[in-house]
Design a protein around this motif. Structure first.
Motif: not given
Lengths: 706, 706
Positions: A101-102, A108, A586-587, A589-592, A658
């Protein structure tokens, strides 16, 4: 003399020695090639003496350095499932590894950035071609013939070896051990050595017996047999169509050249790109991801007019400094040079702008994904290393615990690839370019005797006339045919015998508004698996003063998980806030990663460090009062306190490059926390601190500053 | 009766007929299985009559419908390089296709959304395992044995066929053509038919001759030979280790189960996921991306306690309505039902919450990527279709011009996969779960005669005692062994013969705080290539009134390119603004297409339509005065005018699903433009319009409204 000076002196001597070795190696190769037998024995001995000296120096140098902690690194990689041997419970297969997984998320992210950095930014035409490849394609590219080695086995262990290498080594040994051998006898052996890769299996078998070559087990080797590095299979139910798994992705792009050119409205230069799997049946795959049998590649084929290899965006990178290890330096000083790529192209060190452009873009990509720039260099291929058709090649090498490893090739392959496919398929693979003002060209105005042609070639007559028409377009190409027909009355073109009677010609000239050419191919080729492995090594470190605490310093852009969220206590109120923050991250799209375990906070931070999670949010009793949380950065271990609602927008900006952590520490008050396990963040607060005691830890927090 | 009513009636009749066909097919299979020979002939005849009737109805129905314009679709797909035959210039290979630039980007977007929708949103453990797979793994999974068919060839054409199918068909034919055949003779033939897939190659060859089976060319078939659908190769230089290209990605996850469970801190349920290539050497691959030999899959393996298949997030999807085609409906009404998944699970139609949860999530994913919801349905496997170990299976089928095609399987595979690998590798593959309050279990308290065990099994004695210890943990498992030992004095466990003297036991019971179980696997398996192809068909349409203007209606999230930018004139000032806007879009990772060609604006819009670019910005003379540009939406062909600086932030919000076009048309003034080629956008302005004439087109623009 300081230790540092001493180290530098050792390094300088080692560099000089390595240059001598490279030079001597090249000298030996040249002697062998030229067949100058008398000198070879001595030259080889000198080479070996140099190698021994270098090895001794290397040992000295390393003894003074902190060793890369392979044991600790390997343990982390396996335990956290970054990379694991494939089919482990069934005994595994050498050279095959799975990404857990990591590493899967890291890859990706790397590929996403590659696509944005190369494909999107330059409007490259990305394709996805198949791995299964019919024999004819790889026959044409040369892989079917060139990927074959003669192999022998040690019958006792089943271990495999390249037969020609064994023979060469045996002859070297024999000559070394007999310094008084008469020159005539020596020459006889060396003549055999020079032909080592040209013998038939039977001849090689006889020679291995003659030179008393035996396997490590002491038994004689098995008979030799041909071995191709490509994985072979057969395609279709008939079982007769030989196919291979592609050893590189490039061929899929070459065979699609005409359609790609059409899609690009006939304009050059343009680039095609492909990310996908390659397969090579390595004879002796080593550990790690550096030499494996199935690997991910990213390849770019930039098609350009061979007479104009300038690049429209070169100015944007001309000032970028690269560490270059040119051919002359490899044979001379043994030292690299740091040069702006604009200068390197101007001085001719790097052959052309397009090649230089891609080298600089590769360097920028490596920096973007977090590779250590001090462990990157570009090494130019020696003339003896390059394929005969190549113009210039530079490998990006990355330094890891395995030494300097080639990870990205940058090759100017000239017109070779398009020409072989064009010839094999009789498909024109040319581009045209407008010229203004028009240019004068010399050509052959030709006329066929259609009747004779028809009688001689029947249904093939169109192919023959097409071939001659093509050659006639440029007098340079037609001249040898004209000369042969004039002299011998006949000649052979692509296997067809042409006689003087079939065709008549006049040398003519005309002005043209358009020129045709077979584009040159400039190819950056990325070994994504090797890059991934190097990034794992470059990212790995242990906390100062605590070798047990291992950390992965992935930057926020590539980190597999962006943020961890912990409750300081397992009470329902804290947990609810944790869930709320995690859902919000997560909403976007930041993997938490949520860790509600009862482990001490320091232990939970350490777990995220091992996975390279750059940030951790802790919900504490303060949160329940004022809706603020702490945000910890992994490498500095510094923490700030901020309103929970600001976490997601803040991390979004950081992950998209940024905003950086420094700016965050200036905006929000720092909090100092003892993470337990004896590790305390450096004290760097800017204001007076307030010490608070909670039931679970001691927090010091700067007093409000306004 | 209206045409619509007529169509509905035809459809109803067809649905009813299809249900009868399914039922009759199932009946025939059952008769064959039970060996009830007398009835089979008649049943088969009835089945064929039903099929004929259905085909006639289908023809009638289609005649009244607008046909999918395959010619126009295929032309676009090839011309714009969405999908092209691999290795085309070398003659191509059946069943292999390359994805060109637009499809490659579309696939990347689809996969990115898949990863976010499934992996990220649910913290799945994503892996990347190798395609190369050693034989032992696929032997264990059953693929080495079960993927083999006996094949014959037509010697004249080389065409391949499944030998058993030819035999079955030949016998059906023979019986059909001889309605007066005596029952005894008929039974003899049918007995052979029932064993068709059990004959040896030699037997089959003799039977094909006996039944006079001949190839399409009229010649007798070649001898039959076994054919496995997996591509075979050999791994390693020895050439002796058989390997295959994986036919599915799932096995890589199963063999890693133990490490995955550890990484998940021993907790179930959890899911692993994998996106990657699968390979199947299809016998007769058809056109399109529906049956190919190399394909991308996305597979999820959700590991769950077999006694509790509830899903923690089920409530979040329970209200989602799906089109379900259950087993009973397939055999009965032939009609689908639209049911909320919560209801379907409650009524038992769908076996459990986890299966239902994934079905709903799949539906949501399909809607997100822009699949037409009216052409989606879930079809339940008939009992005769399912593997013996499976609990329930539902295929998401997508309707395309090839009919309803299975694109995503949702299978409850029970414990089969983990059990076979566990058994083959003697590796325990179990999870544990705390139970509170503790539960009472019955077990066998056993004692070994170590001396006897050692004499009998030597170095294997530990394996044997381990096996028995494992079985003894649950009395249910040990009872048969106890009975056998009591009755016969000996029994066999996993190949080891155990005698009564070796082991003594007492049936006992105890309270445990933890239970062990082999998790059930619930597997959603996505055929990404089929989904991609279906999406291409669902996205394709032609402009009303102009069949020549083809459009791809990709939604902004998945569209390969997000925006096109054109200058209305090729003057330098316009071009500079075009470059500036394009650079700004690209800087935000929005793939942009610039077209500065001299083609008419309408022509340039049409080109973007073909590629499915949702938006186009045009820089016109107005822009040079007031920095506003027009923004055109592809499907409505409506345009608004807005400041050029607002383009990037606006498109960012649209692409990330935070804003839709309707809102844009409300915010900015609409402009009406004649796109040329006879296509005019619908007149939908809200205010009075001002007509302006420019050198290149006629713009009508609403007068400022405030």
């Amino acid at each position: 003399m300081t230790q540092e000076d001493n180290k530098q002196e050792l390094q300088d001597r080692l560099d000089a020695l390595n240059a001598q070795i490279t030079k001597q190696g090249s000298h030996v190769r040249q002697l062998k090639k030229d067949g100058i037998a008398d000198a070879i024995g001595e030259a080889v001995e000198q080479l070996q003496a140099l190698k021994l000296e270098a090895a001794t120096l290397q040992d000295k140098l390393q003894a003074g350095e902190t060793q890369f902690n392979r044991k600790s690194f390997d343990d982390l990689i396996l335990r956290k499932m970054f990379v694991i041997p494939s089919f482990e419970i069934h005994g595994g297969v050498k050279g095959l590894f799975d990404l857990g997984p990591p590493a899967c998320a890291l890859k990706a992210a790397m590929i996403d950035m590659w696509r944005k950095h190369f494909v999107l930014a330059e409007n490259m035409l990305e394709m996805e071609c198949t791995c299964l490849t019919p024999q004819v394609v790889l026959k044409t590219s040369g892989h079917v013939d060139r990927f074959t080695d003669l192999m022998v086995k040690d019958p006792a262990t089943g271990e495999c070896f390249r037969a020609d290498k064994l023979l060469e080594d045996a002859i070297d040994d024999l000559i070394e051990k007999n310094p008084t051998m008469p020159n005539a006898e020596k020459e006889e052996h060396l003549k055999i050595q020079r032909q080592a890769d040209a013998f038939s299996p039977t001849e090689l078998d006889e020679l291995l017996v003659k030179y008393n070559c035996k396997g490590p087990s002491g038994e004689a080797y098995s008979p030799s047999f041909p071995f191709n590095l490509m994985f072979q299979t057969s395609i279709g139910p008939e079982g007769t169509a030989v196919g291979y798994l592609r050893p590189e992705t490039a061929q899929g792009l070459f065979v699609n050249f005409r359609r790609l050119l059409d899609l690009n409205a006939g304009k050059t230069p343009f680039a095609a790109a492909q990310i996908g799997l390659g397969f090579r049946n390595e004879i002796a795959p080593r550990s790690g991801l550096l030499r494996v049998r199935e690997f991910c590649m990213g390849e770019i084929e930039h098609f350009v007019n061979p007479n104009d290899k300038s690049h429209p965006n070169f100015a944007s990178v001309a000032g970028k400094e690269l560490v270059l290890f040119g051919r002359d330096d490899q044979l001379g000083s043994g030292k690299t040079k740091t040069v702006a790529i604009g200068e390197a192209v101007k001085s001719g060190l790097v052959n052309n702008e397009t090649l230089g452009y891609f080298m600089a873009r590769t360097q920028l990509y490596m920096e973007k994904i977090g590779m250590d720039p001090k462990r990157l260099r570009f090494r130019q291929h020696l003339t003896t290393e390059m394929a005969h058709y190549a113009t210039d090649c530079w490998d990006l090498e990355i330094q890891s615990s395995y030494g300097w490893v080639e990870c990205v090739g940058h090759a100017d392959r000239a017109c070779y690839d398009l020409e072989v496919h064009s010839k094999a398929t009789k498909t024109p693979m040319v581009a045209t370019e407008k010229v203004d003002p028009p240019v004068g060209i010399e050509y052959a105005k030709i006329k066929f005797d259609r009747k004779l042609l028809g009688q001689a070639f029947k249904q093939d007559q169109r192919i023959v006339s097409g071939l001659l028409d093509g050659l006639a377009e440029d007098w340079k190409n037609f001249e040898p045919i004209a000369t042969a027909l004039d002299t011998d009355g006949k000649t052979t073109v692509d296997g067809f015998e042409i006689t003087k009677e079939m065709v008549s010609w006049t040398k003519s000239s005309k002005k043209v508004h358009e020129v045709k050419f077979t584009p040159s191919v400039i190819e950056p080729s990325f070994g994504m698996g090797r890059i991934l492995y190097s990034l794992l090594e470059h990212s790995f470190y242990t906390r100062e003063g605590d070798e047990q605490r291992t950390v992965m310093r992935f930057n926020p852009q590539v980190a597999p998980q962006k943020c961890a969220v912990f409750p300081i206590s397992s009470n329902a109120e804290c947990n609810a806030v944790v869930d709320e923050i995690a859902a919000d991250l997560m909403d976007s799209d930041l993997a938490t990663r949520v860790d509600k375990s009862s482990a001490a906070l320091g232990r939970r931070y350490a777990r995220t460090d091992e996975l390279g999670v750059p940030f951790a949010v802790t919900v504490d009793f303060e949160t329940l009062k004022d809706n603020t949380v702490t945000l910890r950065e992994r490498d500095s271990m510094k923490q700030v306190r901020l309103p929970k609602s600001e976490i997601t927008p803040l991390l979004m900006r950081i992950v998209h490059g940024k905003l950086n952590w420094d700016a965050v520490t200036k905006k929000y008050p720092l909090v100092q926390v003892d993470e337990g396990d004896g590790v305390v963040a450096e004290s760097t607060e800017k204001g007076p601190t307030v010490v608070e005691t909670t039931s679970r830890g001691r927090f010091r927090r700067p007093a409000p500053q306004n």
